[in-house]
Design a protein around this motif. Structure first.
Motif, mmCIF file in Angstrom:
data_model
loop_
_atom_site.group_PDB
_atom_site.id
_atom_site.type_symbol
_atom_site.label_atom_id
_atom_site.label_comp_id
_atom_site.label_asym_id
_atom_site.label_seq_id
_atom_site.Cartn_x
_atom_site.Cartn_y
_atom_site.Cartn_z
ATOM 1 N N ASP A 174 -4.864 2.484 -6.022
ATOM 2 C CA ASP A 174 -5.343 0.914 -6.015
ATOM 3 C C ASP A 174 -6.438 0.735 -7.316
ATOM 4 O O ASP A 174 -7.167 1.480 -7.443
ATOM 5 C CB ASP A 174 -6.344 0.845 -4.671
ATOM 6 C CG ASP A 174 -5.308 0.873 -3.571
ATOM 7 O OD1 ASP A 174 -4.123 0.710 -3.556
ATOM 8 O OD2 ASP A 174 -6.004 0.696 -2.437
ATOM 9 N N GLU A 217 0.808 -1.313 0.015
ATOM 10 C CA GLU A 217 -0.032 -0.126 0.058
ATOM 11 C C GLU A 217 0.849 1.238 -0.008
ATOM 12 O O GLU A 217 0.436 2.286 -0.303
ATOM 13 C CB GLU A 217 -1.088 -0.021 1.397
ATOM 14 C CG GLU A 217 -2.081 -1.152 1.320
ATOM 15 C CD GLU A 217 -3.020 -1.045 2.417
ATOM 16 O OE1 GLU A 217 -3.358 0.261 2.730
ATOM 17 O OE2 GLU A 217 -3.215 -2.020 3.022
ATOM 18 N N ARG A 219 -1.705 -1.694 -7.655
ATOM 19 C CA ARG A 219 -1.420 -0.507 -7.666
ATOM 20 C C ARG A 219 -0.497 0.047 -8.817
ATOM 21 O O ARG A 219 0.478 -0.544 -9.013
ATOM 22 C CB ARG A 219 -0.464 0.046 -6.147
ATOM 23 C CG ARG A 219 -1.569 -0.097 -4.921
ATOM 24 C CD ARG A 219 -0.786 0.202 -3.772
ATOM 25 N NE ARG A 219 -0.387 1.658 -3.835
ATOM 26 C CZ ARG A 219 -1.147 2.745 -3.425
ATOM 27 N NH1 ARG A 219 -2.506 2.447 -3.331
ATOM 28 N NH2 ARG A 219 -0.487 4.053 -3.605
#
Lengths: 237, 90
Positions: free
Chosen positions: A150, A121, A145
């Motif tokens: 995302d 992330e 990603r």
């Protein structure tokens, strides 16, 4: 100019052992066309023991990452292999997974899935393909990603068992605890999940990925792909 | 809806909107079914299918890609997924 493919395979157990040689075979054949430089890093802090042979294939005893990297290097000389004989930890994750990586995650605990998903992330470009199974059921999650956004959802979204895991990373367990670990698993389910992970890889690499998670049940003889796309505003976290 | 009816209508399909606009598609793991569930709450559907599909109490309810509370009323054409827990081992 030929590009570079940087792949990290975390977990060389039942799924990882099934996946690795087919991934390498595919990439070696593809490399003959693309001339891309391919590097595969294998990560596992565990050692292969004879009791693992029911579901896992290693030529010798020893650290799984080292033994498997050595085997693959002999079989696929056009590719570059690197072994990291460590379990994933908060300290080594930034070195193991960097932007632009493609990560195959084939571990046996949700604590590591959460840690790896959270690391991804933080990155602007990454593809994470994670597989897991129980005895005859399994699933594969694909977290993509691009440009800091995302495209599909992280592993923890909709999965409280990963977001708040009850298990622990093997890096946090004693030798005695590790020796006692191990719910029964079925070789064929490991193979099914490995195959689904490679299918997802192919779908992504060929620009045809249409799902973010797929469920498998080998007794039912069924697979069910599901879209996992961020809703409006979810990328504004 | 009986267990036999649930099993009878469960088929493998690519997850998406139901084919007929007056029905709701329900997913749990590899199972999917379409039924006239509009006007029922998520909790109603969970209770009705809990035993037939062995739905985990932990399974998050997602309608058209958005996590929802149990009291949400389903509309025709929606897709309700109870997200099956991920496999742990490997």
């Amino acid at each position: 100019m030929p590009g570079k493919v940087d792949i990290t395979l975390i977990g060389i157990g039942g799924i990882g052992c099934a996946l690795a040689p087919f991934l390498a075979r595919y990439l070696q054949a593809e490399r003959q066309l693309t001339r891309e430089e391919v590097r595969i890093t294998l990560v596992d802090g565990d050692a292969f023991e004879s009791k693992n042979a029911v579901r896992q294939s290693f030529e010798t005893l020893g650290n799984k990452a080292k033994v498997k990297a050595s085997e693959l290097a002999r079989s696929f000389p056009d590719l570059s292999f690197r072994a990291v004989p460590e379990f994933v930890t908060a300290a080594n994750l930034p070195h193991l997974i960097k932007t632009g990586n493609l990560v195959f995650l084939a571990v046996d605990n949700h604590a590591t899935r959460r840690a790896v998903s959270r690391r991804c992330e933080e990155l602007s470009e990454v593809v994470l393909i994670s597989g897991g199974n129980d005895f005859t059921y399994g699933n594969v999650q694909i977290y993509v990603r691009q440009d800091g956004q995302d495209i599909t959802l992280p592993l923890t979204r909709f999965h409280p068992e990963i977001a708040d895991p009850k298990d622990r990373s093997p890096a946090e367990m004693s030798c005695e605890e590790l020796a006692q670990e191990g719910a029964p698993q079925l070789l064929f389910m490991n193979l099914g999940v490995a195959c689904a992970m490679l299918n997802a890889f192919y779908a992504w690499r060929s620009g045809q990925l249409r799902y973010g998670e797929v469920y498998l049940d080998i007794v039912e003889g069924r697979a069910q792909p599901v879209v996992r796309a961020p809703r409006d505003g979810e990328n504004d976290r | 809806m009986s267990d036999a009816q649930v099993k009878g209508v469960t088929r493998t399909k690519v997850a998406g909107q139901p084919k007929t606009q007056d029905q709701v598609r329900v997913l749990y793991g590899v199972h999917s079914l379409e039924a006239n569930l509009s006007g029922r709450t998520v909790a109603d559907v969970r209770q009705a299918l809990r035993q037939a599909l062995n739905i985990s109490p932990q399974a998050v309810a997602v309608v058209d890609g958005r996590e929802v509370e149990e009291g949400v009323i389903l509309l025709a054409g929606q897709q309700l997924e109870f997200v099956r827990l991920a496999g742990e081992k490997g």
